[in-house]
Design a protein around this motif. Structure first.
Motif, PDB file in Angstrom:
ATOM      1  N   HIS A  26      10.211   8.561  14.508  1.00 18.78           N
ATOM      2  CA  HIS A  26      10.128   9.545  13.112  1.00 18.78           C
ATOM      3  C   HIS A  26       8.628   9.093  12.986  1.00 18.78           C
ATOM      4  N   ASP A  27       9.061   7.586  12.474  1.00 15.64           N
ATOM      5  CA  ASP A  27       7.566   7.044  11.535  1.00 15.64           C
ATOM      6  C   ASP A  27       6.472   6.750  12.809  1.00 15.64           C
ATOM      7  N   GLN A  51      14.115   5.733  16.559  1.00 11.23           N
ATOM      8  CA  GLN A  51      13.609   7.294  16.662  1.00 11.23           C
ATOM      9  C   GLN A  51      12.201   7.770  18.041  1.00 11.23           C
ATOM     10  N   HIS A  74       9.667  -7.559  15.086  1.00 12.11           N
ATOM     11  CA  HIS A  74       8.642  -7.687  14.456  1.00 12.11           C
ATOM     12  C   HIS A  74       8.111  -9.392  13.745  1.00 12.11           C
ATOM     13  N   GLU A  75       9.430 -10.002  14.342  1.00 11.54           N
ATOM     14  CA  GLU A  75       8.358 -11.102  13.284  1.00 11.54           C
ATOM     15  C   GLU A  75       7.397 -11.729  14.618  1.00 11.54           C
ATOM     16  N   GLN A 135      15.106  -2.867  21.484  1.00  5.76           N
ATOM     17  CA  GLN A 135      16.267  -1.881  22.310  1.00  5.76           C
ATOM     18  C   GLN A 135      14.965  -1.417  23.008  1.00  5.76           C
ATOM     19  N   ASP A 190       9.982  -2.938  18.559  1.00  7.60           N
ATOM     20  CA  ASP A 190      10.977  -2.474  18.515  1.00  7.60           C
ATOM     21  C   ASP A 190      12.311  -3.077  19.999  1.00  7.60           C
TER      22      ASP A 190
HETATM   23  C1  LIG Z   1      16.893   2.275  11.386  1.00  2.00           C
HETATM   24  S1  LIG Z   1      16.680   2.178  12.788  1.00  2.00           S
HETATM   25  C2  LIG Z   1      14.690   2.765  13.256  1.00  2.00           C
HETATM   26  C3  LIG Z   1      14.688   4.692  12.910  1.00  2.00           C
HETATM   27  C4  LIG Z   1      13.341   4.628  12.531  1.00  2.00           C
HETATM   28  N1  LIG Z   1      12.454   4.450  11.846  1.00  2.00           N
HETATM   29  C5  LIG Z   1      12.991   6.301  13.136  1.00  2.00           C
HETATM   30  O1  LIG Z   1      12.066   6.793  12.704  1.00  2.00           O
HETATM   31  O2  LIG Z   1      14.574   6.639  13.671  1.00  2.00           O
HETATM   32  C6  LIG Z   1      16.110   0.246  13.062  1.00  2.00           C
HETATM   33  C7  LIG Z   1      15.972  -0.039  14.423  1.00  2.00           C
HETATM   34  O3  LIG Z   1      15.260  -1.601  13.882  1.00  2.00           O
HETATM   35  C8  LIG Z   1      15.443  -2.160  15.032  1.00  2.00           C
HETATM   36  N2  LIG Z   1      15.291  -3.462  15.288  1.00  2.00           N
HETATM   37  C9  LIG Z   1      16.235  -4.178  14.925  1.00  2.00           C
HETATM   38  N3  LIG Z   1      15.634  -5.927  14.534  1.00  2.00           N
HETATM   39  C10 LIG Z   1      14.590  -5.840  14.604  1.00  2.00           C
HETATM   40  C11 LIG Z   1      13.554  -6.537  15.173  1.00  2.00           C
HETATM   41  N4  LIG Z   1      13.864  -7.797  14.405  1.00  2.00           N
HETATM   42  N5  LIG Z   1      11.774  -6.180  15.232  1.00  2.00           N
HETATM   43  C12 LIG Z   1      12.177  -4.800  15.954  1.00  2.00           C
HETATM   44  N6  LIG Z   1      12.706  -3.664  15.468  1.00  2.00           N
HETATM   45  C13 LIG Z   1      14.128  -4.194  15.510  1.00  2.00           C
HETATM   46  C14 LIG Z   1      16.823  -1.461  15.958  1.00  2.00           C
HETATM   47  O4  LIG Z   1      16.540  -1.527  16.967  1.00  2.00           O
HETATM   48  C15 LIG Z   1      16.937  -0.324  15.420  1.00  2.00           C
HETATM   49  O5  LIG Z   1      16.240   0.881  16.671  1.00  2.00           O
END
Ligand SMILES: C[S@@+](CC[C@H](N)C(=O)[O-])C[C@H]1O[C@@H](n2cnc3c(N)ncnc32)[C@H](O)[C@@H]1O
Length: 185
Positions: free
Chosen positions: A31-32, A29, A76-77, A52, A50
């Motif tokens: 926030h960070d 979302q 991120h990989e 998504q 991200d």
């Molecule tokens: C817990 S949420 C992050 C919440 C975020 N930090 C916030 O402040 O709202 C985890 C996020 O990681 C993303 N995600 C999943 N696999 C990922 C990847 N390989 N690389 C980057 N983002 C990924 C998901 O789509 C999801 O939006």
């Protein structure tokens, strides 16, 4: 107990200064990303990853007044391939918030192999004195494995890093936790 996400923000606020280059490895979302954008200011840079598009759209709308944020629709990989080469050794904060995006498809989660690959890259690219934070969530399917892998990776780092694990000591169960990794030199 201080929530893992709140503690990550406290540590990042102590670390990041105006003009710094930083990464949000899981924008969600936003926030960070918004915190990093605020701390680095227009003379700094923030890169957000991200997988998504809905997460990136939510993040974009949260940081629309900041023009020094680059959002990348990628895992991120792929950090080492997608960040500018001169970011290596210059990033003062790299934030991960693992698991799934609350309120969205819980099948779309961070995965152990790509998380550990990205974390290894983050340790390679973080500046001396810089900080990596990881919010870890053992409660969802696959989360316990990922949590264990992150903790094992951090515990195995050489003494050029200081790794900490902030977690609940009683009724640990599926409580979220924070791993932080500072590069000392
Ligand atoms: C817990 S949420 C992050 C919440 C975020 N930090 C916030 O402040 O709202 C985890 C996020 O990681 C993303 N995600 C999943 N696999 C990922 C990847 N390989 N690389 C980057 N983002 C990924 C998901 O789509 C999801 O939006």
């Amino acid at each position: 107990m201080v929530r893992a996400t709140e503690l990550a923000h406290v540590l990042v606020r102590q670390t990041v200064q105006t003009g710094d280059w930083t990464v949000d490895a899981t924008t969600g979302q936003g926030h960070d990303t918004a915190l990093l954008a605020h701390l680095t200011g227009p003379s700094g840079l923030v890169f957000g990853f991200d997988i998504q598009s809905a997460a990136l759209a939510a993040t974009a709308s949260r940081i629309q007044q900041h023009h020094h944020v680059t959002l990348l629709h990628a895992g991120h990989e792929l950090m080492a391939e997608l960040l500018p080469p001169d970011a290596k050794g210059r990033l003062t904060a790299i934030m991960f918030n693992l698991g799934y995006l609350p309120g969205s498809d819980k099948q779309i989660v961070t995965r152990t192999a790509s998380t550990v690959a990205a974390l290894a890259c983050a340790c390679d690219w973080i500046a001396a004195g810089g900080l990596i934070t990881l919010g870890i969530y053992p409660g969802h399917p696959g989360g316990a494995d990922e949590t264990a892998a992150v903790i094992a990776f951090a515990a195995g780092l050489p003494a050029t890093f200081a790794a900490t694990h902030h977690t609940r000591l009683n009724s640990v169960g599926t409580a979220p936790a924070l791993v932080s990794i500072r590069r000392l030199r």
